[in-house]
Design an enzyme around this catalytic site. Structure first.
Site, PDB file in Angstrom:
ATOM      1  CE  LYS A  31      -1.009   0.443   4.935  1.00  0.00           C
ATOM      2  NZ  LYS A  31       0.266  -0.227   5.329  1.00  0.00           N
ATOM      3  NE  ARG A  84       5.765  -4.433  10.667  1.00  0.00           N
ATOM      4  CZ  ARG A  84       6.415  -4.468   9.505  1.00  0.00           C
ATOM      5  NH1 ARG A  84       7.493  -5.221   9.374  1.00  0.00           N
ATOM      6  NH2 ARG A  84       6.022  -3.750   8.500  1.00  0.00           N
ATOM      7  NE  ARG A 114      -0.222   0.051  11.358  1.00  0.00           N
ATOM      8  CZ  ARG A 114       0.818   0.503  10.698  1.00  0.00           C
ATOM      9  NH1 ARG A 114       0.729   1.614  10.016  1.00  0.00           N
ATOM     10  NH2 ARG A 114       1.933  -0.174  10.688  1.00  0.00           N
TER      11      ARG A 114
HETATM   12  P1  AMP Z   1       4.575   0.966   8.732  1.00  0.00           P
HETATM   13  O1  AMP Z   1       5.704   1.547   7.969  1.00  0.00           O
HETATM   14  O2  AMP Z   1       3.247   1.600   8.393  1.00  0.00           O
HETATM   15  O3  AMP Z   1       4.526  -0.536   8.641  1.00  0.00           O
HETATM   16  O4  AMP Z   1       4.819   1.313  10.270  1.00  0.00           O
HETATM   17  C1  AMP Z   1       5.974   0.869  10.953  1.00  0.00           C
HETATM   18  C2  AMP Z   1       5.735   0.946  12.446  1.00  0.00           C
HETATM   19  O5  AMP Z   1       5.460   2.302  12.818  1.00  0.00           O
HETATM   20  C3  AMP Z   1       4.537   0.168  12.955  1.00  0.00           C
HETATM   21  O6  AMP Z   1       4.823  -1.206  13.179  1.00  0.00           O
HETATM   22  C4  AMP Z   1       4.226   0.898  14.253  1.00  0.00           C
HETATM   23  O7  AMP Z   1       5.151   0.564  15.276  1.00  0.00           O
HETATM   24  C5  AMP Z   1       4.499   2.350  13.856  1.00  0.00           C
HETATM   25  N1  AMP Z   1       3.284   2.997  13.324  1.00  0.00           N
HETATM   26  C6  AMP Z   1       3.075   3.423  12.069  1.00  0.00           C
HETATM   27  N2  AMP Z   1       1.861   3.977  11.943  1.00  0.00           N
HETATM   28  C7  AMP Z   1       1.289   3.885  13.163  1.00  0.00           C
HETATM   29  C8  AMP Z   1       0.019   4.272  13.688  1.00  0.00           C
HETATM   30  N3  AMP Z   1      -0.929   4.865  12.924  1.00  0.00           N
HETATM   31  N4  AMP Z   1      -0.228   4.018  14.995  1.00  0.00           N
HETATM   32  C9  AMP Z   1       0.688   3.438  15.778  1.00  0.00           C
HETATM   33  N5  AMP Z   1       1.890   3.036  15.352  1.00  0.00           N
HETATM   34  C10 AMP Z   1       2.192   3.257  14.051  1.00  0.00           C
END
Ligand code: AMP
Length: 205
Positions: A26, A157, A101
């Site tokens: 995404k 995750r 999230r």
């Molecule tokens: P992503 O790159 O979207 O997979 O995000 C990497 C990590 O950032 C996640 O595993 C969370 O630890 C943190 N993270 C990203 N977006 C959020 C969110 N909206 N709420 C809480 N943690 C987030």
């Protein structure tokens, strides 16, 4: 007179939420669309990674959650996003990638938008079979070396996604704004579907 014009402006503001499990691609789709539409691509994961790299106070607070694949607490995340959405480059709209999230974040976003007389235009939901996700993350881990792309963290995750983020899908579906995309194909093939859906939304707006 002014009120009418203001409402029209708000209707044309494109507010898109990209949903989907880790590894679904995404972020790639959001980046492509953002470039095409000249809208800001707001990835909370990317913002947090930047804070980690710069060792800011927020980065220090977020690190342990991110490294273990858990969500950063809502208090930190929501205020960060709200601040970002108030910046001038968001006036025409924006693409949210990785936020909300969980339902609490979804409700916070809805409330903040409601206060401004705005609403989400659409939520784009990407999905693919688990094994496809795991294989893609393994490929990305080799290329990017993200600390949270290790097998144990990925497992967590995906579990966090199912437990916390999954409920947003039926929530947005009930609101009638969810669009589903099969993310198994190639990047360009998936993007063609995304672009067509967004063009249709724009012509309705
Ligand atoms: P992503 O790159 O979207 O997979 O995000 C990497 C990590 O950032 C996640 O595993 C969370 O630890 C943190 N993270 C990203 N977006 C959020 C969110 N909206 N709420 C809480 N943690 C987030």
């Amino acid at each position: 007179m002014f009120a009418v014009r203001k409402q029209k402006e708000d209707m044309s503001k494109l507010i898109l939420v990209f949903l989907g499990p880790p590894g679904v691609g995404k972020g790639t789709q959001a980046a492509k669309l953002a470039e095409d539409l000249k809208l800001p691509h707001i990835s909370t994961g990317a913002i947090f990674r930047d804070h980690l790299k710069r060792e800011t106070e927020l980065g220090k607070q977020a690190r342990s959650y991110m490294d273990s694949g858990n969500l950063v607490p809502d208090e930190l995340t929501v205020s960060l996003v709200m601040d970002r959405l108030g910046q001038p480059d968001c006036e025409r709209g924006y693409i949210l990638d990785g936020f909300p999230r969980n339902l609490k974040q979804g409700e916070a976003l809805e409330k903040a938008l409601g206060q401004r007389g705005e609403s989400i235009t659409a939520a784009l939901n990407f999905d693919a079979p688990r094994q496809v996700l795991i294989d893609r993350i393994a490929g990305r881990a080799e290329k990017e070396g993200r600390k949270d792309d290790t097998p144990e963290t990925v497992k967590n995750r995906l579990e966090v996604y199912d437990a916390e983020t999954g409920p947003l899908t039926p929530w947005y579906r009930e609101k009638g704004i969810l669009h589903d995309f099969d993310a198994q194909g190639g990047i360009d093939e998936i993007y063609a579907g995304v672009k067509a859906a967004v063009e249709a939304l724009k012509s309705q707006g």
